[in-house]
Enzyme design. Sequence first.
Site, PDB file in Angstrom:
ATOM      1  N   GLU A   1       4.273  -5.351   7.405  1.00  0.00           N
ATOM      2  CA  GLU A   1       3.529  -4.292   8.095  1.00  0.00           C
ATOM      3  C   GLU A   1       3.993  -4.055   9.521  1.00  0.00           C
ATOM      4  O   GLU A   1       4.024  -2.915   9.993  1.00  0.00           O
ATOM      5  CB  GLU A   1       2.018  -4.608   8.082  1.00  0.00           C
ATOM      6  CG  GLU A   1       1.344  -4.387   6.737  1.00  0.00           C
ATOM      7  CD  GLU A   1       1.460  -5.566   5.792  1.00  0.00           C
ATOM      8  OE1 GLU A   1       2.208  -6.522   6.087  1.00  0.00           O
ATOM      9  OE2 GLU A   1       0.803  -5.539   4.736  1.00  0.00           O
TER      10      GLU A   1
ATOM     11  N   GLY B   1       0.586  -4.891   0.864  1.00  0.00           N
ATOM     12  CA  GLY B   1      -0.589  -4.901  -0.018  1.00  0.00           C
ATOM     13  C   GLY B   1      -0.313  -5.574  -1.358  1.00  0.00           C
ATOM     14  O   GLY B   1      -1.221  -6.107  -1.982  1.00  0.00           O
TER      15      GLY B   1
ATOM     16  N   ALA C   1       0.869  -1.176   0.000  1.00  0.00           N
ATOM     17  CA  ALA C   1       0.000   0.000   0.000  1.00  0.00           C
ATOM     18  C   ALA C   1       0.906   1.226   0.000  1.00  0.00           C
ATOM     19  O   ALA C   1       2.037   1.170   0.499  1.00  0.00           O
ATOM     20  CB  ALA C   1      -0.877  -0.022   1.236  1.00  0.00           C
TER      21      ALA C   1
ATOM     22  N   GLU D   1      -0.729  -9.127  -0.703  1.00  0.00           N
ATOM     23  CA  GLU D   1      -2.169  -9.362  -0.539  1.00  0.00           C
ATOM     24  C   GLU D   1      -2.879  -9.364  -1.901  1.00  0.00           C
ATOM     25  O   GLU D   1      -3.818 -10.125  -2.110  1.00  0.00           O
ATOM     26  CB  GLU D   1      -2.762  -8.297   0.400  1.00  0.00           C
ATOM     27  CG  GLU D   1      -2.250  -8.476   1.833  1.00  0.00           C
ATOM     28  CD  GLU D   1      -2.584  -7.307   2.730  1.00  0.00           C
ATOM     29  OE1 GLU D   1      -2.130  -6.178   2.426  1.00  0.00           O
ATOM     30  OE2 GLU D   1      -3.288  -7.501   3.730  1.00  0.00           O
TER      31      GLU D   1
HETATM   32  N1  DAK Z   1       4.664   3.109  -0.560  1.00  0.00           N
HETATM   33  C1  DAK Z   1       5.092   4.278  -1.110  1.00  0.00           C
HETATM   34  N2  DAK Z   1       6.242   4.389  -1.771  1.00  0.00           N
HETATM   35  C2  DAK Z   1       7.026   3.304  -1.870  1.00  0.00           C
HETATM   36  C3  DAK Z   1       6.656   2.061  -1.320  1.00  0.00           C
HETATM   37  C4  DAK Z   1       5.411   1.993  -0.625  1.00  0.00           C
HETATM   38  N3  DAK Z   1       4.930   0.840  -0.103  1.00  0.00           N
HETATM   39  N4  DAK Z   1       7.644   1.178  -1.561  1.00  0.00           N
HETATM   40  C5  DAK Z   1       8.580   1.842  -2.259  1.00  0.00           C
HETATM   41  N5  DAK Z   1       8.212   3.124  -2.451  1.00  0.00           N
HETATM   42  C6  DAK Z   1       8.942   4.177  -3.154  1.00  0.00           C
HETATM   43  C7  DAK Z   1      10.142   4.642  -2.334  1.00  0.00           C
HETATM   44  O1  DAK Z   1       9.733   5.596  -1.375  1.00  0.00           O
HETATM   45  C8  DAK Z   1      11.004   5.246  -3.429  1.00  0.00           C
HETATM   46  O2  DAK Z   1      10.491   6.521  -3.763  1.00  0.00           O
HETATM   47  P1  DAK Z   1      11.501   7.767  -4.030  1.00  0.00           P
HETATM   48  O3  DAK Z   1      12.290   7.906  -2.773  1.00  0.00           O
HETATM   49  O4  DAK Z   1      12.350   7.340  -5.200  1.00  0.00           O
HETATM   50  O5  DAK Z   1      10.569   8.916  -4.335  1.00  0.00           O
HETATM   51  C9  DAK Z   1      10.756   4.334  -4.611  1.00  0.00           C
HETATM   52  O6  DAK Z   1       9.532   3.664  -4.348  1.00  0.00           O
HETATM   53  C10 DAK Z   1      11.848   3.294  -4.777  1.00  0.00           C
HETATM   54  O7  DAK Z   1      11.993   2.627  -3.547  1.00  0.00           O
HETATM   55  P2  DAK Z   1      13.422   2.404  -2.833  1.00  0.00           P
HETATM   56  O8  DAK Z   1      14.340   3.511  -3.183  1.00  0.00           O
HETATM   57  O9  DAK Z   1      13.160   2.142  -1.401  1.00  0.00           O
HETATM   58  O10 DAK Z   1      13.905   1.085  -3.592  1.00  0.00           O
HETATM   59  P3  DAK Z   1      14.897  -0.033  -3.051  1.00  0.00           P
HETATM   60  O11 DAK Z   1      15.174  -0.910  -4.200  1.00  0.00           O
HETATM   61  O12 DAK Z   1      16.050   0.590  -2.311  1.00  0.00           O
HETATM   62  O13 DAK Z   1      14.048  -0.831  -1.952  1.00  0.00           O
HETATM   63  C11 DAK Z   1      12.058  -1.985  -1.131  1.00  0.00           C
HETATM   64  C12 DAK Z   1      12.949  -1.602  -2.361  1.00  0.00           C
HETATM   65  C13 DAK Z   1      10.835  -2.679  -1.657  1.00  0.00           C
HETATM   66  C14 DAK Z   1      12.866  -2.961  -0.244  1.00  0.00           C
HETATM   67  C15 DAK Z   1      11.722  -0.707  -0.325  1.00  0.00           C
HETATM   68  O14 DAK Z   1      11.197   0.250  -1.235  1.00  0.00           O
HETATM   69  C16 DAK Z   1      10.718  -0.952   0.742  1.00  0.00           C
HETATM   70  O15 DAK Z   1      11.026  -1.496   1.791  1.00  0.00           O
HETATM   71  N6  DAK Z   1       9.459  -0.499   0.497  1.00  0.00           N
HETATM   72  C17 DAK Z   1       8.402  -0.582   1.470  1.00  0.00           C
HETATM   73  C18 DAK Z   1       7.895  -1.972   1.524  1.00  0.00           C
HETATM   74  C19 DAK Z   1       6.803  -2.097   2.554  1.00  0.00           C
HETATM   75  O16 DAK Z   1       7.006  -1.845   3.735  1.00  0.00           O
HETATM   76  N7  DAK Z   1       5.636  -2.461   2.064  1.00  0.00           N
HETATM   77  C20 DAK Z   1       4.499  -2.629   2.901  1.00  0.00           C
HETATM   78  C21 DAK Z   1       3.754  -1.356   2.846  1.00  0.00           C
HETATM   79  S1  DAK Z   1       2.544  -1.369   4.114  1.00  0.00           S
HETATM   80  C22 DAK Z   1      -4.200  -1.258   6.420  1.00  0.00           C
HETATM   81  C23 DAK Z   1      -4.367  -1.270   5.064  1.00  0.00           C
HETATM   82  C24 DAK Z   1      -3.348  -1.714   4.260  1.00  0.00           C
HETATM   83  C25 DAK Z   1      -2.159  -2.096   4.811  1.00  0.00           C
HETATM   84  C26 DAK Z   1      -2.001  -2.081   6.166  1.00  0.00           C
HETATM   85  C27 DAK Z   1      -3.011  -1.690   6.986  1.00  0.00           C
HETATM   86  N8  DAK Z   1      -5.230  -0.801   7.259  1.00  0.00           N
HETATM   87  C28 DAK Z   1      -5.903   0.392   6.867  1.00  0.00           C
HETATM   88  C29 DAK Z   1      -5.432  -1.364   8.568  1.00  0.00           C
HETATM   89  C30 DAK Z   1      -1.099  -2.444   3.971  1.00  0.00           C
HETATM   90  C31 DAK Z   1       0.098  -2.014   4.330  1.00  0.00           C
HETATM   91  C32 DAK Z   1       1.227  -2.110   3.445  1.00  0.00           C
HETATM   92  O17 DAK Z   1       1.177  -2.610   2.350  1.00  0.00           O
END
Ligand code: DAK
Length: 259
Positions: free
Chosen positions: A133, A110, A65, A113
């Site tokens: 998360e 997400g 997400a 998911e």
């Molecule tokens: N959201 C927004 N931007 C993201 C992103 C994300 N999930 N993942 C990556 N990006 C963006 C980065 O901010 C970066 O943007 P700029 O800085 O260039 O503007 C760009 O994509 C490239 O990312 P990185 O520079 O970080 O790339 P790397 O190759 O170094 O790293 C990575 C790749 C996938 C390991 C890293 O980007 C990362 O850790 N990303 C976050 C992964 C993550 O934590 N995903 C889970 C997101 S939380 C809920 C509803 C839904 C959810 C939860 C609760 N409720 C309402 C209860 C769902 C939650 C999630 O999905």
Amino acid sequence: MNYTILKPQQFGRVGLLTLSRPASLNALNSVFFSELIDYLDYILTDEPFDVLVITGEGKAFAAGADISEMVGLDPNGARRFSERGQQTFLMLEDLPIPVIAAINGYALGGGCELCMACDIRLASFNAIFGQPEVNLGLVPGYAGTQRLSRLIGLGGALKWILSGLNMDAREAYRIGLVQDLSEPEKLIEDALTLARRIATRGLKAVRTAKMLLRKGIDMNFQKALDMEKEHFAELFNDEGIEGMKAFLEKRKPSWENNK
Ligand code: DAK
């Protein structure tokens, strides 16, 4: 509706939908959800093809997400945000046609998911999966807490969700989260080949089988058997009779999609 994130294509009776926001690793934002709902409505209304493949552009399937959108939410906003994602992924899961996820890279949060709401998951060897998360102080909010345990069992789901660790494609294959692995450059071809194979079977049978598997898993076993029996019987009106006759006559069934 003009799409800015989704890139839909069609190859005969197979649809290919690419998430294209590579600069943000295809993070799922509200524009994505509006476009996906519109696209699913189109599939339901027009029935343009018989199998859908979903993939991502660049190095991610979807990295979760969109955290930059989520950070501004209060608890009520988060509830609505979660509900919208849950409903959209349910709509995807409930499509009458099979959906194959071709997971080309990161499938996190997400994004994981999203692929779990698809019927079959094929991954490239460089795909990375996880529900990270808890690393953000959150829990999965698009049904990850429910679908992961149904796919890999409660113990595995607890391990991955509580630790927030990522797993590589081989581990995802080993635990049954994905059904097959491909070389990165062959992933889409392999997914389309499987999709074409499914699209040339008995169409009513394929849709019936998907529905029986999907519905049956949450039902009482005896009720699920009753449901199976009824739907098995219904196929003896047309498609099934033709399929069996074709076998006995050593020819291809003359189904519309098989000509
Ligand atoms: N959201 C927004 N931007 C993201 C992103 C994300 N999930 N993942 C990556 N990006 C963006 C980065 O901010 C970066 O943007 P700029 O800085 O260039 O503007 C760009 O994509 C490239 O990312 P990185 O520079 O970080 O790339 P790397 O190759 O170094 O790293 C990575 C790749 C996938 C390991 C890293 O980007 C990362 O850790 N990303 C976050 C992964 C993550 O934590 N995903 C889970 C997101 S939380 C809920 C509803 C839904 C959810 C939860 C609760 N409720 C309402 C209860 C769902 C939650 C999630 O999905």
